[in-house]
Scaffold this motif. Structure first.
Motif, PDB file in Angstrom:
ATOM      1  N   LEU A 141       0.829  -1.197   0.000  1.00 43.34           N
ATOM      2  CA  LEU A 141       0.000   0.000   0.000  1.00 43.34           C
ATOM      3  C   LEU A 141       0.865   1.249   0.000  1.00 43.34           C
ATOM      4  O   LEU A 141       1.967   1.261   0.550  1.00 43.34           O
ATOM      5  N   THR A 142       0.345   2.303  -0.576  1.00 49.85           N
ATOM      6  CA  THR A 142       1.032   3.588  -0.658  1.00 49.85           C
ATOM      7  C   THR A 142       0.538   4.504   0.463  1.00 49.85           C
ATOM      8  O   THR A 142      -0.497   4.241   1.081  1.00 49.85           O
ATOM      9  N   PRO A 143       1.248   5.605   0.715  1.00 49.12           N
ATOM     10  CA  PRO A 143       0.733   6.587   1.679  1.00 49.12           C
ATOM     11  C   PRO A 143      -0.660   7.096   1.289  1.00 49.12           C
ATOM     12  O   PRO A 143      -1.495   7.344   2.163  1.00 49.12           O
ATOM     13  N   ASP A 144      -0.918   7.233   0.009  1.00 48.79           N
ATOM     14  CA  ASP A 144      -2.258   7.644  -0.443  1.00 48.79           C
ATOM     15  C   ASP A 144      -3.305   6.620  -0.021  1.00 48.79           C
ATOM     16  O   ASP A 144      -4.403   6.984   0.415  1.00 48.79           O
ATOM     17  N   ASP A 145      -2.982   5.334  -0.156  1.00 51.33           N
ATOM     18  CA  ASP A 145      -3.909   4.274   0.258  1.00 51.33           C
ATOM     19  C   ASP A 145      -4.210   4.375   1.746  1.00 51.33           C
ATOM     20  O   ASP A 145      -5.363   4.280   2.176  1.00 51.33           O
ATOM     21  N   ILE A 146      -3.156   4.553   2.548  1.00 51.70           N
ATOM     22  CA  ILE A 146      -3.313   4.629   3.997  1.00 51.70           C
ATOM     23  C   ILE A 146      -4.158   5.849   4.371  1.00 51.70           C
ATOM     24  O   ILE A 146      -5.079   5.756   5.197  1.00 51.70           O
ATOM     25  N   ALA A 147      -3.865   6.984   3.770  1.00 47.90           N
ATOM     26  CA  ALA A 147      -4.629   8.202   4.045  1.00 47.90           C
ATOM     27  C   ALA A 147      -6.106   8.002   3.700  1.00 47.90           C
ATOM     28  O   ALA A 147      -6.989   8.406   4.468  1.00 47.90           O
ATOM     29  N   GLU A 148      -6.362   7.369   2.586  1.00 53.43           N
ATOM     30  CA  GLU A 148      -7.744   7.134   2.169  1.00 53.43           C
ATOM     31  C   GLU A 148      -8.443   6.162   3.117  1.00 53.43           C
ATOM     32  O   GLU A 148      -9.585   6.391   3.513  1.00 53.43           O
ATOM     33  N   MET A 149      -7.770   5.104   3.499  1.00 53.93           N
ATOM     34  CA  MET A 149      -8.379   4.100   4.390  1.00 53.93           C
ATOM     35  C   MET A 149      -8.751   4.678   5.744  1.00 53.93           C
ATOM     36  O   MET A 149      -9.796   4.352   6.292  1.00 53.93           O
TER      37      MET A 149
END
Length: 74
Positions: free
Chosen positions: A17-25
């Motif tokens: 997962l990317t930082p964008d994925d984590i932020a979205e989750m």
């Protein structure tokens, strides 16, 4: 795109997962994800070259620890 809140419940993607994925989750700004890393908070990440990535298993474990800690505090 599916609702990221459902992703954690039904299983994370089978990829790093990317930082964008984590932020979205977690519904936080991407800068918060980077602050977590600087402060040694949040799910553990790792670098591949200059790119920050998260192992879905580590994210699951982090969420489990948070849930357990929250239940213990109640």
């Amino acid at each position: 795109m599916s609702d990221p809140r459902n992703t954690l419940r039904s299983g994370l993607p089978d990829r790093y997962l990317t930082p964008d994925d984590i932020a979205e989750m977690f519904e936080v700004p991407k800068e918060t994800v980077y602050q977590w890393r600087r402060k040694h908070m949040g799910p553990p990440g790792f670098r591949i070259g200059k790119h920050l990535r998260y192992d879905p298993a580590d994210v699951r474990a982090y969420v489990s620890r948070c849930k357990t800690a929250d239940q213990d505090a109640a």
